[in-house]
Write a protein that holds these residues in place. Structure first.
Motif, PDB file in Angstrom:
ATOM      1  N   PRO A   1       0.942  -1.115   0.117  1.00  0.00           N
ATOM      2  CA  PRO A   1      -0.162   0.026   0.036  1.00  0.00           C
ATOM      3  C   PRO A   1       0.824   1.194  -0.086  1.00  0.00           C
ATOM      4  O   PRO A   1       2.016   1.261   0.201  1.00  0.00           O
ATOM      5  CB  PRO A   1      -0.970  -0.113   1.410  1.00  0.00           C
ATOM      6  CG  PRO A   1       0.076  -0.812   2.194  1.00  0.00           C
ATOM      7  CD  PRO A   1       1.002  -1.584   1.419  1.00  0.00           C
ATOM      8  N   ALA A   2       0.167   2.470  -0.199  1.00  0.00           N
ATOM      9  CA  ALA A   2       0.933   3.721  -0.003  1.00  0.00           C
ATOM     10  C   ALA A   2       1.709   3.902   1.410  1.00  0.00           C
ATOM     11  O   ALA A   2       1.254   3.573   2.257  1.00  0.00           O
ATOM     12  CB  ALA A   2      -0.183   4.672  -0.264  1.00  0.00           C
ATOM     13  N   VAL A   3       2.963   4.453   1.227  1.00  0.00           N
ATOM     14  CA  VAL A   3       3.396   4.785   2.487  1.00  0.00           C
ATOM     15  C   VAL A   3       2.871   6.043   2.897  1.00  0.00           C
ATOM     16  O   VAL A   3       2.041   6.742   2.348  1.00  0.00           O
ATOM     17  CB  VAL A   3       4.954   4.974   2.280  1.00  0.00           C
ATOM     18  CG1 VAL A   3       5.699   3.671   1.602  1.00  0.00           C
ATOM     19  CG2 VAL A   3       5.136   6.197   1.390  1.00  0.00           C
ATOM     20  N   ALA A   4       3.252   6.529   4.296  1.00  0.00           N
ATOM     21  CA  ALA A   4       2.675   7.358   5.076  1.00  0.00           C
ATOM     22  C   ALA A   4       3.004   8.799   4.318  1.00  0.00           C
ATOM     23  O   ALA A   4       4.165   8.886   3.709  1.00  0.00           O
ATOM     24  CB  ALA A   4       3.303   7.596   6.503  1.00  0.00           C
ATOM     25  N   GLY A   5       1.989   9.614   4.025  1.00  0.00           N
ATOM     26  CA  GLY A   5       2.241  10.854   3.278  1.00  0.00           C
ATOM     27  C   GLY A   5       1.845  10.837   1.838  1.00  0.00           C
ATOM     28  O   GLY A   5       2.177  11.688   1.415  1.00  0.00           O
ATOM     29  N   VAL A   6       1.750   9.472   1.298  1.00  0.00           N
ATOM     30  CA  VAL A   6       1.509   9.459  -0.223  1.00  0.00           C
ATOM     31  C   VAL A   6       0.037   9.036  -0.407  1.00  0.00           C
ATOM     32  O   VAL A   6      -0.432   8.095   0.202  1.00  0.00           O
ATOM     33  CB  VAL A   6       2.541   8.646  -0.788  1.00  0.00           C
ATOM     34  CG1 VAL A   6       2.159   8.325  -2.227  1.00  0.00           C
ATOM     35  CG2 VAL A   6       3.788   9.160  -0.610  1.00  0.00           C
ATOM     36  N   GLU A   7      -0.523   9.432  -1.451  1.00  0.00           N
ATOM     37  CA  GLU A   7      -1.817   9.121  -1.850  1.00  0.00           C
ATOM     38  C   GLU A   7      -1.890   8.520  -3.079  1.00  0.00           C
ATOM     39  O   GLU A   7      -0.761   9.055  -4.045  1.00  0.00           O
ATOM     40  CB  GLU A   7      -2.786  10.330  -1.847  1.00  0.00           C
ATOM     41  CG  GLU A   7      -3.268  11.052  -0.641  1.00  0.00           C
ATOM     42  CD  GLU A   7      -4.113  12.032  -0.949  1.00  0.00           C
ATOM     43  OE1 GLU A   7      -5.456  12.005  -1.219  1.00  0.00           O
ATOM     44  OE2 GLU A   7      -3.719  13.553  -1.091  1.00  0.00           O
ATOM     45  N   ILE A   8      -2.800   7.399  -3.478  1.00  0.00           N
ATOM     46  CA  ILE A   8      -2.541   6.685  -4.670  1.00  0.00           C
ATOM     47  C   ILE A   8      -3.863   6.731  -5.154  1.00  0.00           C
ATOM     48  O   ILE A   8      -4.706   6.421  -4.564  1.00  0.00           O
ATOM     49  CB  ILE A   8      -2.072   5.396  -4.366  1.00  0.00           C
ATOM     50  CG1 ILE A   8      -0.421   5.306  -4.123  1.00  0.00           C
ATOM     51  CG2 ILE A   8      -2.399   4.495  -5.839  1.00  0.00           C
ATOM     52  CD1 ILE A   8       0.229   3.904  -4.337  1.00  0.00           C
ATOM     53  N   ARG A   9      -4.022   6.965  -6.461  1.00  0.00           N
ATOM     54  CA  ARG A   9      -5.344   6.725  -7.264  1.00  0.00           C
ATOM     55  C   ARG A   9      -5.158   5.952  -8.514  1.00  0.00           C
ATOM     56  O   ARG A   9      -4.017   5.937  -9.095  1.00  0.00           O
ATOM     57  CB  ARG A   9      -6.017   8.142  -7.727  1.00  0.00           C
ATOM     58  CG  ARG A   9      -6.645   8.851  -6.774  1.00  0.00           C
ATOM     59  CD  ARG A   9      -7.016  10.209  -7.133  1.00  0.00           C
ATOM     60  NE  ARG A   9      -7.985   9.873  -8.461  1.00  0.00           N
ATOM     61  CZ  ARG A   9      -8.186  10.856  -9.174  1.00  0.00           C
ATOM     62  NH1 ARG A   9      -7.398  11.908  -9.634  1.00  0.00           N
ATOM     63  NH2 ARG A   9      -9.272  10.490 -10.308  1.00  0.00           N
ATOM     64  N   VAL A  10      -5.854   5.281  -9.080  1.00  0.00           N
ATOM     65  CA  VAL A  10      -5.778   4.551 -10.177  1.00  0.00           C
ATOM     66  C   VAL A  10      -6.810   4.913 -11.231  1.00  0.00           C
ATOM     67  O   VAL A  10      -8.172   4.556 -10.832  1.00  0.00           O
ATOM     68  CB  VAL A  10      -5.759   2.945 -10.138  1.00  0.00           C
ATOM     69  CG1 VAL A  10      -5.785   2.259 -11.433  1.00  0.00           C
ATOM     70  CG2 VAL A  10      -4.642   2.531  -9.372  1.00  0.00           C
TER      71      VAL A  10
END
Length: 536
Positions: free
Chosen positions: A365-374
């Protein structure tokens, strides 16, 4: 596990000094404590100040994994300069382009590495570029053709030319700069640019990815937390210091945790196994090629690898059985994956306690402080399990591309989402699986290769009309390049595949040179005339 909460390199140096006699770097027969390392970095910082380097300046760094690399890099950063690391495999032409585009004022170079003479090739290439229509050479400059470079510091040997300094003399020049150093270090802010890492990109021209102090330290902290790094760890860094993997997830992550760094200057399977056994190495990330080489070593059973605790096998497609073999044969207690790129070095990381099967299939999953979208082509989020382009947003995503607002605007949308050009999907746990690449890039032994850069070089050959480069599977390197080339009908003489390879070798790092060349009359094309690389 305790990680420094430093937000600037000078703050990290202050935290390091408090660790006193704990070993920081062990290189060959030299062991440097954290207290000594902090002082030696400050010595380098004082030398930069004595030579007029300060906030906003760029320092080129062209050297392999050595203690002096760490000193030169952190010394520059501690007085507010940004470092521009250069790939040790670069040709003189590639290095000249990046030094020119970055406007670096100082070049620190190891001029005797694996029998190569990078400074000599750089000087030849810089003059060649002038004859090809670039700016007129500054004849008084240490590198004619690169007028911004006003000082060359040689890590090896003596200084032979005007405008050069040996590393020893350079450091001696900083005597008496203590007060200025303290003031310069205190003035460094978390949002100041700390490094510019160049990536070739899809156009074939290098783009300088800018990061602030807080971002480089934030990336390293995310990696160190995911790896559960501590002061007890002994971290063998095989990944190059000039690359985000070896620099941010390597050197800086280790320093944040107080771990001991073992720089590996050149990869040799026997020597690395010897190091693991002798020094009880516990952390050893790398590209899959590293681990397959260790697993295939004929005398592997003779070595004790039981100290190995944590690895990430990243940056290239891994063989189906690799993770299981790393655990059961090499003895790693944790084998993880991560996903990132120069613009965001650590975006995802396998979860603590992740099963090998799931770690093999996803990058976490995304690390702390990073957002991910697909997202789909219209920018809408796709359902869980569906493929789309991976978008990233967060405090550790790059500041932008140096001196290239157009490229920055093309990569980062109005809502702050960085468009990676990679295709992936999220599973029900929020873990990311990479499924394809929207761009043509392929990965050779852990290094990104952009076909456009190779095609631009082939275009310079007087007999080449057009070319198209693709990546093809390779058992050892993951992928290698194959160039399809259409020649001019009146070319005289007609070049052979060997001729084309030799031409590329003088202008491209060896990992970028196509492994094979196929001469074609024409290419498969779509209705608009674009070459269909999928058909190739």
């Amino acid at each position: 596990m305790h990680l420094s909460d430093a937000r600037t390199i000078p703050q990290l140096l202050a935290d390091m000094a408090r660790l006193g006699d704990h070993p920081a770097v062990v290189a060959a027969d030299t062991a440097v404590s954290y207290g000594e390392l902090s002082e030696r970095i400050a010595e380098a910082g004082r030398a930069y100040l004595a030579h007029g380097v300060g906030p906003g300046d760029r320092v080129g760094l062209w050297a392999p994994n050595r203690l002096d690399f760490i000193l030169a890099m952190l010394g520059a950063q501690s007085v507010g300069a940004a470092v521009v690391p250069l790939n040790t495999r670069y040709t003189g032409h590639e290095a000249a382009m990046i030094l020119r585009r970055s406007g670096a004022s100082v070049l620190v170079v190891a001029d005797d590495f694996l029998g190569r003479r990078p400074l000599e090739t750089l000087r030849t290439a810089a003059v060649d570029a002038v004859s090809d229509g670039a700016e007129e050479p500054a004849l008084s400059a240490p590198v004619p053709g690169l007028p911004s470079v006003r000082l060359v510091v040689r890590l090896d040997g003596t200084a032979d030319e005007p405008g050069e300094s040996s590393w020893k003399s350079f450091l001696a020049d900083g005597a008496g700069e203590e007060e200025r150093f303290d003031a310069a270090a205190a003035a460094v802010q978390p949002d100041d640019v700390v490094d510019i890492l160049y990536t070739s990109g899809t156009t074939g021209l290098p783009k300088g990815v800018m990061s602030a102090h807080r971002q480089t330290l934030g990336v390293a902290r995310a990696w160190a937390a995911g790896a559960e790094l501590s002061a007890e760890d002994r971290y063998a860094i095989v990944n190059p210091f000039f690359h985000g993997f070896g620099y941010k997830a390597g050197v800086i992550a280790a320093l944040l945790a107080g771990a001991t760094i073992y720089p590996v200057e050149t990869f040799d399977a026997s020597a690395l196994l010897e190091l693991v056994q002798k020094e009880r190495i516990s952390v050893l990330p790398g590209v899959p090629t590293i681990f397959t080489s260790l697993l295939n070593h004929p005398d592997l059973k003779r070595y004790d690898t039981s100290s190995l605790r944590f690895a990430i096998a990243g940056a290239a497609t891994a063989p189906e059985t690799l993770f299981r073999d790393m655990s059961e044969v090499l003895g790693f207690r944790t084998v993880a994956q991560a996903y990132g790129m120069t613009e965001c070095v650590v975006a995802t990381l396998s979860r603590p306690g992740e099963s090998l099967e799931h770690a093999k299939q996803t990058t976490g999953p995304a690390v702390a402080g990073v957002e991910i979208r697909v997202a789909d082509a219209a920018g809408n989020d796709v359902p869980v399990g569906d493929d789309g382009e991976i978008l990233l947003r967060g405090e550790n995503v790059m500041l932008g591309y140096f001196d290239d607002p157009e490229a920055t605007a093309n990569a980062v949308d109005a809502q702050g989402w960085f468009h990676t050009g990679d295709i992936g999907r999220l599973d029900e746990h929020g873990c990311l699986k990479i499924t394809d690449r929207l761009k043509d890039m392929f990965i050779v032994g852990g290094f990104n290769v952009y076909p456009a850069e190779i095609e631009n070089v082939l275009r310079q050959h007087p007999a080449v009309n057009e070319s198209a480069v693709v990546g093809v599977d390779d058992e050892r390197m993951g992928s290698v390049g194959r160039a399809y080339v259409a020649l001019l009908h009146d070319a005289d003489p007609m070049p052979t595949a060997d001729d084309l390879a030799a031409f590329c070798k003088t202008r491209l790092a060896n990992y970028k040179v196509p492994r094979s060349f196929v001469i074609v009359n024409d290419f498969p094309r779509n209705s608009t005339g674009k070459v269909l690389k999928s058909k190739l």
